[in-house]
Structure formats: C-alpha cells, structure tokens
Scaffold this active site. Structure first.
Site, PDB file in Angstrom:
ATOM      1  N   GLY A  18       0.813  -1.213   0.000  1.00 17.46           N
ATOM      2  CA  GLY A  18       0.000   0.000   0.000  1.00 17.46           C
ATOM      3  C   GLY A  18       0.844   1.259   0.000  1.00 17.46           C
ATOM      4  O   GLY A  18       0.502   2.250   0.658  1.00 17.46           O
ATOM      5  N   GLY A  20       1.415   3.403  -2.359  1.00 16.55           N
ATOM      6  CA  GLY A  20       1.114   4.405  -3.379  1.00 16.55           C
ATOM      7  C   GLY A  20       0.574   5.723  -2.864  1.00 16.55           C
ATOM      8  O   GLY A  20       0.693   6.756  -3.526  1.00 16.55           O
ATOM      9  N   ASP A  68      -2.912  -6.546  -6.279  1.00 20.55           N
ATOM     10  CA  ASP A  68      -4.026  -6.539  -5.324  1.00 20.55           C
ATOM     11  C   ASP A  68      -3.707  -7.594  -4.283  1.00 20.55           C
ATOM     12  O   ASP A  68      -3.754  -8.799  -4.558  1.00 20.55           O
ATOM     13  CB  ASP A  68      -5.336  -6.860  -6.050  1.00 20.55           C
ATOM     14  CG  ASP A  68      -6.519  -6.861  -5.087  1.00 20.55           C
ATOM     15  OD1 ASP A  68      -6.310  -6.967  -3.859  1.00 20.55           O
ATOM     16  OD2 ASP A  68      -7.663  -6.763  -5.570  1.00 20.55           O
ATOM     17  N   TYR A 160     -13.094  -3.716  10.485  1.00 19.32           N
ATOM     18  CA  TYR A 160     -11.756  -3.101  10.465  1.00 19.32           C
ATOM     19  C   TYR A 160     -11.108  -3.169  11.854  1.00 19.32           C
ATOM     20  O   TYR A 160      -9.943  -3.572  11.983  1.00 19.32           O
ATOM     21  CB  TYR A 160     -11.897  -1.654   9.998  1.00 19.32           C
ATOM     22  CG  TYR A 160     -10.642  -0.811  10.049  1.00 19.32           C
ATOM     23  CD1 TYR A 160      -9.681  -0.883   9.046  1.00 19.32           C
ATOM     24  CD2 TYR A 160     -10.433   0.096  11.092  1.00 19.32           C
ATOM     25  CE1 TYR A 160      -8.549  -0.092   9.081  1.00 19.32           C
ATOM     26  CE2 TYR A 160      -9.302   0.895  11.139  1.00 19.32           C
ATOM     27  CZ  TYR A 160      -8.360   0.794  10.133  1.00 19.32           C
ATOM     28  OH  TYR A 160      -7.233   1.578  10.170  1.00 19.32           O
ATOM     29  N   ALA A 163      -9.983  -6.662  12.721  1.00 22.30           N
ATOM     30  CA  ALA A 163      -8.743  -7.018  12.012  1.00 22.30           C
ATOM     31  C   ALA A 163      -7.542  -6.321  12.643  1.00 22.30           C
ATOM     32  O   ALA A 163      -6.474  -6.930  12.815  1.00 22.30           O
ATOM     33  CB  ALA A 163      -8.868  -6.631  10.535  1.00 22.30           C
TER      34      ALA A 163
HETATM   35  N1  LIG Z   1      -4.954   7.407   8.432  1.00 16.88           N
HETATM   36  C1  LIG Z   1      -5.187   7.128   9.685  1.00 16.88           C
HETATM   37  O1  LIG Z   1      -5.677   7.970  10.449  1.00 16.88           O
HETATM   38  C2  LIG Z   1      -4.854   5.770  10.266  1.00 16.88           C
HETATM   39  C3  LIG Z   1      -5.135   5.547  11.627  1.00 16.88           C
HETATM   40  C4  LIG Z   1      -4.832   4.325  12.186  1.00 16.88           C
HETATM   41  C5  LIG Z   1      -4.268   3.336  11.401  1.00 16.88           C
HETATM   42  N2  LIG Z   1      -3.993   3.554  10.100  1.00 16.88           N
HETATM   43  C6  LIG Z   1      -3.389   2.449   9.338  1.00 16.88           C
HETATM   44  O2  LIG Z   1      -2.255   2.924   8.645  1.00 16.88           O
HETATM   45  C7  LIG Z   1      -2.143   2.242   7.396  1.00 16.88           C
HETATM   46  C8  LIG Z   1      -2.118   3.244   6.256  1.00 16.88           C
HETATM   47  O3  LIG Z   1      -3.275   4.062   6.366  1.00 16.88           O
HETATM   48  P1  LIG Z   1      -3.593   5.209   5.310  1.00 16.88           P
HETATM   49  O4  LIG Z   1      -4.497   6.165   6.017  1.00 16.88           O
HETATM   50  O5  LIG Z   1      -2.374   5.703   4.653  1.00 16.88           O
HETATM   51  O6  LIG Z   1      -4.487   4.378   4.262  1.00 16.88           O
HETATM   52  P2  LIG Z   1      -4.884   4.750   2.771  1.00 16.88           P
HETATM   53  O7  LIG Z   1      -6.191   4.120   2.529  1.00 16.88           O
HETATM   54  O8  LIG Z   1      -4.748   6.216   2.550  1.00 16.88           O
HETATM   55  O9  LIG Z   1      -3.750   4.015   1.926  1.00 16.88           O
HETATM   56  C9  LIG Z   1      -3.723   2.627   1.850  1.00 16.88           C
HETATM   57  C10 LIG Z   1      -3.018   2.243   0.567  1.00 16.88           C
HETATM   58  O10 LIG Z   1      -3.231   0.850   0.385  1.00 16.88           O
HETATM   59  C11 LIG Z   1      -3.661   0.635  -0.941  1.00 16.88           C
HETATM   60  N3  LIG Z   1      -4.522  -0.543  -1.022  1.00 16.88           N
HETATM   61  C12 LIG Z   1      -5.790  -0.648  -0.555  1.00 16.88           C
HETATM   62  N4  LIG Z   1      -6.279  -1.853  -0.855  1.00 16.88           N
HETATM   63  C13 LIG Z   1      -5.310  -2.527  -1.514  1.00 16.88           C
HETATM   64  C14 LIG Z   1      -5.234  -3.809  -2.100  1.00 16.88           C
HETATM   65  N5  LIG Z   1      -6.269  -4.659  -2.083  1.00 16.88           N
HETATM   66  N6  LIG Z   1      -4.072  -4.185  -2.683  1.00 16.88           N
HETATM   67  C15 LIG Z   1      -3.023  -3.321  -2.735  1.00 16.88           C
HETATM   68  N7  LIG Z   1      -3.045  -2.088  -2.208  1.00 16.88           N
HETATM   69  C16 LIG Z   1      -4.180  -1.693  -1.612  1.00 16.88           C
HETATM   70  C17 LIG Z   1      -4.415   1.891  -1.336  1.00 16.88           C
HETATM   71  O11 LIG Z   1      -4.501   2.062  -2.737  1.00 16.88           O
HETATM   72  C18 LIG Z   1      -3.589   2.971  -0.655  1.00 16.88           C
HETATM   73  O12 LIG Z   1      -2.536   3.433  -1.493  1.00 16.88           O
HETATM   74  C19 LIG Z   1      -3.334   1.287   7.324  1.00 16.88           C
HETATM   75  O13 LIG Z   1      -2.945   0.012   7.797  1.00 16.88           O
HETATM   76  C20 LIG Z   1      -4.324   1.920   8.279  1.00 16.88           C
HETATM   77  O14 LIG Z   1      -5.229   0.963   8.801  1.00 16.88           O
HETATM   78  C21 LIG Z   1      -4.284   4.745   9.508  1.00 16.88           C
END
Ligand SMILES: NC(=O)c1ccc[n+]([C@@H]2O[C@H](COP(=O)([O-])OP(=O)(O)OC[C@H]3O[C@@H](n4cnc5c(N)ncnc54)[C@H](O)[C@@H]3O)[C@@H](O)[C@H]2O)c1
Length: 253
Positions: A18, A20, A68, A160, A163
């Site tokens: 992830g 990107g 994916d 979520y 998990a």
């Molecule tokens: N943003 C927050 O406030 C927050 C808070 C707590 C935890 N997190 C955790 O931090 C991590 C990153 O969060 P984020 O906010 O940057 O998420 P995001 O959704 O902005 O980015 C996730 C990335 O994963 C990619 N992705 C999603 N499904 C996919 C798939 N099936 N195959 C390949 N790539 C896939 C998306 O395209 C994206 O680039 C995650 O594990 C999230 O649970 C985020």
C-alpha cells in the site's frame, strides 16, 4: 525540525504494501531518503507511478509493482519479483488496509471475509513469504500496521477494528516464531493521521480540530510522523525491540 538518517538502512531491500498513497507513500519517500532499496505494491497505479516519478532522484528509485494483495498468489509473486530486482527483503512493512465504514446490520459473511482479506490476511502471508529471505540475510524487521481504532472501540468499522486488533496477536506470535532467526516483529498503531483520503472521505474540519484538541500535542498528526517511527523500528538502532506496539497518536488515546 531535523530528523535522523539511519546508516543501517542504506542499500537495504525494503518491501512496503500500500505504498502508493497516504502513510505508505510517506514511508516509501522516507526509506528512499535513507538510501534504502524500496519496492512497493498498490492497486492505485496512477498515484504509485506519480510517487516513483517524484522520487526519481533518490539513490535507489523505488520500484512499483501493481498487485491486489487480497490475491495471495499475486502477493507472493510480487514479493518474489521484488527480491529478484532489489535483493532478499530485509524490511517488510505491512501497511495496506481499507478503513471502510459499515453498520453492524449491513455486514454479510462475504463482506466480513473481504474486510479480513484487505486488513489482515495479507500481513501474515507477506511475513511468511519474506521469512526465508530474512533468514538468509541473518535477520530482518517486520512492521505491521494496527490502529488505535480498536483500542478506543471505534464505531461504524467493526470488521476493520477486529482485524486491527488481530494484528497485535499476529505481531506477538510472529515475533516469537521468527526471533530465533534474528527477525524482529513490531506493530505501529497510528492515531488520527490527517491524510488526503481521510479528509476526502471521513473527516470534516471540525473532526480534525476535535482530534487535535483531544491530543496532548496540539497539532495535526501527519503521515510523516508515522514514517519516522517506521524508520526507527526498521533500523538496527532498535535491535532489541521486538513484539511491541508503538502507538503514534500525539497522546490521543
Ligand atoms: N490514516 C489514519 O488515520 C490511520 C489511523 C490508524 C491506522 N492507520 C493504518 O495505517 C495504514 C495506512 O493508512 P492510510 O491512512 O495511509 O491508508 P490509505 O487508505 O490512505 O492508503 C492505503 C493504501 O493501500 C492501498 N490498497 C488498498 N487496498 C489494496 C489492495 N487490495 N491491494 C493493494 N493495495 C491496496 C491503497 O490504494 C492505498 O494506497 C493502514 O494500515 C491503516 O489501517 C491509519
């Protein structure tokens, strides 16, 4: 502010899921700035290719592989392809997830399975796939992404949060299993990270102000704050830190 550059990360092969956009993109940039050899997977080809273009001047330009990761065979193939290009993986960052909102009554068995596939299952199979590579290197570091959402009992996201709680069990057991091979396994639990996607989908200006007010440190939590924690857990500076969860939330919880 100035920030550490970790000599141990230079030239080290790093695989980020992830990568990107969001926190993942900040980590791709941070590891590249530490001169690591970074490969990342994502389904968002446009954002990923733009990130690679942005980072073309790095010592090692990051390698993007579209994958994916709900498809475990494709994930395994991507890890093998990455290792063939950048070397045996020394750091795995299990970052990808999808924090889709849902009401309890709307959750079907199929939805539940999809949520586990995108938020949990790939973390185990990526770790399993890099294990022989890290063993061959004489050690490694795995960083799994949890969240404070399950600790605070976040609503409208029960699949979520389930998990993300399971990620802690995964982390602690993998640390035990892989420790004899000098492989450290830790988790990061971010708080309310203000990414473009969070602003687009879930957070109003009022929500952001509310989070900042509830934190001990009164500024927005950014993806770069999480990336710097990941660098530390990946580098040799944390050589005896394993089986832990590092909460990076500005004191929100
Ligand atoms: N943003 C927050 O406030 C927050 C808070 C707590 C935890 N997190 C955790 O931090 C991590 C990153 O969060 P984020 O906010 O940057 O998420 P995001 O959704 O902005 O980015 C996730 C990335 O994963 C990619 N992705 C999603 N499904 C996919 C798939 N099936 N195959 C390949 N790539 C896939 C998306 O395209 C994206 O680039 C995650 O594990 C999230 O649970 C985020």
């Amino acid at each position: 502010m100035t920030h550490a550059i970790y000599p141990s990360l230079a030239d080290r092969p790093v695989f980020i899921t992830g990568g990107g956009s969001g926190i993942g993109a900040a980590m791709v940039a941070a590891f590249a700035a530490n001169h690591a050899r970074v490969a990342f997977v994502d389904i968002d080809t446009a954002a990923s290719e733009a990130l690679v273009a942005d980072l073309h001047a790095a010592r090692h330009a990051p390698l993007f592989l579209r994958c994916d990761l709900t498809d475990i065979a494709a994930l395994r193939a991507a890890i093998a392809a990455a290792a063939a290009r950048i070397g045996d993986i020394g750091v795995l960052v299990n970052n990808a997830a999808n924090d889709e909102r849902h009401d309890v009554d709307a959750v079907t068995p199929e939805y539940w399975d999809r949520a586990m596939a995108v938020n949990l299952r790939h973390q185990f199979f990526a770790a399993q796939a890099v294990h022989p590579q890290m063993r061959a290197r004489g050690g490694g570091a795995i960083i799994n992404f949890s969240s404070i959402a399950w600790m605070v009992g976040g609503g409208r996201m029960i699949a979520y949060t389930t998990a993300k709680a399971a990620v802690m069990g995964l982390t602690r057991s993998l640390a035990r299993e892989f420790g004899p091979d000098n492989i450290r396994v830790n988790a990061i639990a971010p708080g309310a990270v203000i990414t473009p996607r969070q602003l687009r989908l879930w957070l109003s200006d009022g929500d952001v102000a509310n989070f900042v007010a509830r934190q001990c440190i009164g500024r927005r939590l950014l993806a770069e704050d999480i990336a710097r924690a990941a660098l530390f857990l990946a580098a040799d500076d944390s050589a005896m830190v394993t089986k832990q969860c590092l909460i990076v939330d500005g004191g929100l919880r």
